[in-house]
Structure formats: C-alpha cells, structure tokens
Scaffold this active site. Structure first.
Site, PDB file in Angstrom:
ATOM      1  N   SER A 148     -29.644  29.353  23.656  1.00 42.16           N
ATOM      2  CA  SER A 148     -30.011  28.085  24.309  1.00 42.16           C
ATOM      3  C   SER A 148     -31.533  28.019  24.399  1.00 42.16           C
ATOM      4  CB  SER A 148     -29.423  28.052  25.724  1.00 42.16           C
ATOM      5  OG  SER A 148     -30.013  27.013  26.484  1.00 42.16           O
ATOM      6  N   TYR A 161     -28.808  32.192  33.741  1.00 42.96           N
ATOM      7  CA  TYR A 161     -28.236  31.802  32.433  1.00 42.96           C
ATOM      8  C   TYR A 161     -29.287  32.014  31.339  1.00 42.96           C
ATOM      9  CZ  TYR A 161     -26.642  28.311  28.939  1.00 42.96           C
ATOM     10  OH  TYR A 161     -26.271  27.646  27.792  1.00 42.96           O
ATOM     11  N   LYS A 165     -29.256  34.201  27.832  1.00 39.76           N
ATOM     12  CA  LYS A 165     -29.452  33.599  26.515  1.00 39.76           C
ATOM     13  C   LYS A 165     -30.647  34.222  25.796  1.00 39.76           C
ATOM     14  CE  LYS A 165     -25.915  30.876  26.495  1.00 39.76           C
ATOM     15  NZ  LYS A 165     -24.910  30.897  25.436  1.00 39.76           N
TER      16      LYS A 165
HETATM   17  N1  LIG Z   1     -24.116  21.774  26.063  1.00 40.35           N
HETATM   18  C1  LIG Z   1     -25.373  22.155  26.115  1.00 40.35           C
HETATM   19  O1  LIG Z   1     -26.281  21.392  26.538  1.00 40.35           O
HETATM   20  C2  LIG Z   1     -25.762  23.520  25.624  1.00 40.35           C
HETATM   21  C3  LIG Z   1     -27.127  23.778  25.421  1.00 40.35           C
HETATM   22  C4  LIG Z   1     -27.520  25.019  24.959  1.00 40.35           C
HETATM   23  C5  LIG Z   1     -26.560  25.989  24.718  1.00 40.35           C
HETATM   24  N2  LIG Z   1     -25.247  25.728  24.928  1.00 40.35           N
HETATM   25  C6  LIG Z   1     -24.286  26.785  24.622  1.00 40.35           C
HETATM   26  O2  LIG Z   1     -23.325  26.275  23.735  1.00 40.35           O
HETATM   27  C7  LIG Z   1     -22.130  27.046  23.840  1.00 40.35           C
HETATM   28  C8  LIG Z   1     -20.936  26.124  23.890  1.00 40.35           C
HETATM   29  O3  LIG Z   1     -21.071  25.269  25.013  1.00 40.35           O
HETATM   30  P1  LIG Z   1     -20.555  23.762  25.020  1.00 40.35           P
HETATM   31  O4  LIG Z   1     -21.653  22.966  25.581  1.00 40.35           O
HETATM   32  O5  LIG Z   1     -19.972  23.409  23.718  1.00 40.35           O
HETATM   33  O6  LIG Z   1     -19.426  23.867  26.148  1.00 40.35           O
HETATM   34  P2  LIG Z   1     -17.984  23.150  26.321  1.00 40.35           P
HETATM   35  O7  LIG Z   1     -17.935  21.850  25.640  1.00 40.35           O
HETATM   36  O8  LIG Z   1     -17.716  23.220  27.775  1.00 40.35           O
HETATM   37  O9  LIG Z   1     -17.010  24.153  25.541  1.00 40.35           O
HETATM   38  C9  LIG Z   1     -16.898  25.476  25.967  1.00 40.35           C
HETATM   39  C10 LIG Z   1     -15.837  26.151  25.134  1.00 40.35           C
HETATM   40  O10 LIG Z   1     -15.751  27.513  25.498  1.00 40.35           O
HETATM   41  C11 LIG Z   1     -14.443  27.794  25.999  1.00 40.35           C
HETATM   42  N3  LIG Z   1     -14.640  28.766  27.079  1.00 40.35           N
HETATM   43  C12 LIG Z   1     -15.165  28.572  28.304  1.00 40.35           C
HETATM   44  N4  LIG Z   1     -15.239  29.736  28.970  1.00 40.35           N
HETATM   45  C13 LIG Z   1     -14.752  30.678  28.134  1.00 40.35           C
HETATM   46  C14 LIG Z   1     -14.564  32.066  28.237  1.00 40.35           C
HETATM   47  N5  LIG Z   1     -14.859  32.743  29.351  1.00 40.35           N
HETATM   48  N6  LIG Z   1     -14.027  32.727  27.188  1.00 40.35           N
HETATM   49  C15 LIG Z   1     -13.688  32.062  26.066  1.00 40.35           C
HETATM   50  N7  LIG Z   1     -13.848  30.751  25.892  1.00 40.35           N
HETATM   51  C16 LIG Z   1     -14.376  30.063  26.928  1.00 40.35           C
HETATM   52  C17 LIG Z   1     -13.854  26.453  26.393  1.00 40.35           C
HETATM   53  O11 LIG Z   1     -12.453  26.370  26.255  1.00 40.35           O
HETATM   54  P3  LIG Z   1     -11.368  26.831  27.385  1.00 40.35           P
HETATM   55  O12 LIG Z   1     -11.685  26.021  28.597  1.00 40.35           O
HETATM   56  O13 LIG Z   1     -10.062  26.515  26.750  1.00 40.35           O
HETATM   57  O14 LIG Z   1     -11.584  28.298  27.563  1.00 40.35           O
HETATM   58  C18 LIG Z   1     -14.471  25.575  25.315  1.00 40.35           C
HETATM   59  O15 LIG Z   1     -13.780  25.723  24.108  1.00 40.35           O
HETATM   60  C19 LIG Z   1     -22.334  27.943  25.056  1.00 40.35           C
HETATM   61  O16 LIG Z   1     -22.750  29.218  24.611  1.00 40.35           O
HETATM   62  C20 LIG Z   1     -23.477  27.287  25.804  1.00 40.35           C
HETATM   63  O17 LIG Z   1     -24.204  28.216  26.581  1.00 40.35           O
HETATM   64  C21 LIG Z   1     -24.825  24.512  25.377  1.00 40.35           C
END
Ligand SMILES: NC(=O)c1ccc[n+]([C@@H]2O[C@H](COP(=O)([O-])OP(=O)(O)OC[C@H]3O[C@@H](n4cnc5c(N)ncnc54)[C@H](OP(=O)(O)O)[C@@H]3O)[C@@H](O)[C@H]2O)c1
Length: 257
Positions: A148, A161, A165
């Site tokens: 991130s 967090y 990261k």
């Molecule tokens: N969105 C942002 O702005 C952003 C920015 C920078 C980085 N990121 C990173 O991007 C990645 C994905 O995030 P996202 O934004 O796509 O989130 P999201 O839409 O909430 O999706 C999260 C996914 O991870 C699964 N999940 C949650 N907790 C889990 C666990 N303990 N073990 C296994 N699976 C788990 C969820 O499914 P279930 O609920 O079925 O488990 C879902 O498939 C993360 O690493 C996050 O830190 C996100």
C-alpha cells in the site's frame, strides 16, 4: 517475444489470497483471462466459490479454496488443496490483509497490533515458504504481495497498517534476493486509495472523497480494475526481469505536492 506471449499465462497456476472481491478478485479474473488456472481464496467458502464459478462460466479455470490468513494453520489447507488439484503453483498473489485499528499508534491494543503483523506479514512469509520451493524446482515463479502507499509515508490514522505494508515491501525485496538464483521474482504492488469495502471509510462520505480526489493528479481515486494490469505485468513473462520492486499504482498521489 510477441506481445501476446509477453502476457500469456497458459499452463500456469495462480493462487490469489483474498480474491472473493475487491482488488484480489480483479487480479484473479485477469490472471484467468491470461490463461492461468486460478485458486480463488478468502476466509469463506460461500464468498469465494461464486467467483471461481464466474471465472469457469466465462471460459477460464478456477477453484475455490478458503484460507483465513489470520489463521496460520489454514495455509497448509490452501497450498495442499492447490497442489492436489493442479500439482503446481507458478504465481502467488498475497493480497489478503487486515486493518482492525484505525487511529493513532499510541492507542493500538496488543491484540490488534499482533493481528495486523501476523496476518499481513508473518503469514505471507509462511505462505511464501510453503509455495516457493516447488517454484524453485522448476526455476520459474512469481510472487506478488499487495502492499500500500501507506508503506511509503507517515499517516496519523493508519500507522500500524503502514508498518505491516512497509514490512511487506521488505519481504518482497528479501525473497527476491534469497530466491533470485532460482529465477523466482518477488515484487509488491502499492495501490493508492481504491474504491473497495476495505477502504469504504475513506471514500464513502462525499466530502471526504472530494478532498481525497483533489490530491490525485489523475483527478480520481482508484477502481479495483486499475490494479489488475500491474499484477498481470509482474506475474507474466513481460515482468521477467523485474524483482524486489514496489510498483506504486496510485494515480500519482504520492508524487504530487
Ligand atoms: N482499497 C484500498 O484503498 C487499498 C489501498 C492499498 C492497499 N490495499 C490492499 O489491497 C488488498 C485487498 O484489499 P481490498 O481493498 O481489495 O479489500 P476488499 O475489497 O475488502 O477485499 C478483501 C478480500 O480479502 C478477503 N479477506 C479479508 N480478510 C481475510 C483474511 N483474514 N484472510 C483471507 N482473506 C481475507 C475478503 O473476503 P472474505 O470476507 O470472504 O474473507 C476479500 O476477498 C489488501 O492487502 C489491502 O491492504 C487496499
């Protein structure tokens, strides 16, 4: 190499953690469209199974294998399941992460701190340690960890967090060094703010969104689809000389004043 061959993953197997929705889902779909057989994984069978099904209906090949990445013992279930289904893992995308603490570091509980570091860092390493040796035997493999931009700057609400990261970025660098001679590439993607449930608190309120958007040179926050191309690049032959890097995919927010 032809343009198509550069991005061709035919015959390869990819495992994507946290791929039932958001960024992980579009990465799984992109890798499947490029020809990979994909293991869709998340905490719950009922959320990842429909995503695998949709990939299969669209003409790809996918299977759902749940794995709660906060529970280290479930890593064996994921790896053993993928290996017994397809006998190999060529691309590993460590995308699942948690952030139970939104606030200053001074107020984090030990339980929340441990959960963030265990899930986002320690268990990513355990998963890599299970997956990479069989890649090394074939002298080919790509590991992608979703970090991130919170890893790159201080942040008054996302400090813990961000530490996890930043550790992921170092994890990728060190995997790149330790496994490079076996032709394993390890990289991170560092997204900016992306419109997913994970970051809902940061974009749902229109006023907050307008403030955030104003800081993005491209004039918008990210959509999950904006991250898929970087993952495909790092997974495919197009990225075969890229290793140990953190590729920032953030609409320019970290380079603007
Ligand atoms: N969105 C942002 O702005 C952003 C920015 C920078 C980085 N990121 C990173 O991007 C990645 C994905 O995030 P996202 O934004 O796509 O989130 P999201 O839409 O909430 O999706 C999260 C996914 O991870 C699964 N999940 C949650 N907790 C889990 C666990 N303990 N073990 C296994 N699976 C788990 C969820 O499914 P279930 O609920 O079925 O488990 C879902 O498939 C993360 O690493 C996050 O830190 C996100």
């Amino acid at each position: 190499m032809s343009y198509k061959a550069l991005f061709d993953l035919s015959g390869q197997v990819a495992v994507v953690t946290g791929s039932s929705k958001g960024i992980g889902r579009v990465i799984a779909e992109a890798l499947a469209e490029a020809g990979a057989k994909v293991v869709v994984s998340s905490r719950r069978e009922e959320s990842c199974a429909p995503v695998a099904e949709a990939i299969n209906v669209a003409g790809g090949e996918a299977v759902a294998i749940p794995c709660h990445m906060s529970k280290g013992e479930q890593i064996d279930t994921l790896v053993d399941g993928a290996m017994s289904k397809w006998g190999r893992i060529d691309v590993l995308v460590c995308n699942a992460a948690v952030n139970p603490h939104f606030g200053p570091m001074a107020t984090v509980t030990e339980e929340a701190y441990d959960k963030v570091l265990n899930t986002n860092v320690k268990h990513n390493l355990w998963l890599c340690n299970r997956v990479i040796p069989q890649m090394a035997e074939r002298r080919d493999g790509a590991v992608i960890i979703v970090s991130s931009i919170a890893a790159l700057k201080g942040n008054d609400m996302l400090g813990i967090y961000g530490i996890s990261k930043a550790a992921d970025a170092q994890l990728a660098r060190n995997l790149a060094v330790e496994w490079g001679r076996s032709n394993i590439r390890a990289n991170c993607i560092a997204p900016g703010l992306v419109r997913t449930d994970f970051a809902r608190a940061l974009w749902e309120d229109p006023e907050r969104l307008a403030k955030a958007t104003a800081t993005y040179p491209l004039g918008r926050i990210g959509e999950p689809e904006d991250i898929a191309g970087a993952a495909l690049l790092l997974a495919s032959p197009a990225g075969r000389f890229i290793t140990g890097q953190t590729l920032v995919v953030d609409g320019g927010v970290t380079i603007s004043g």
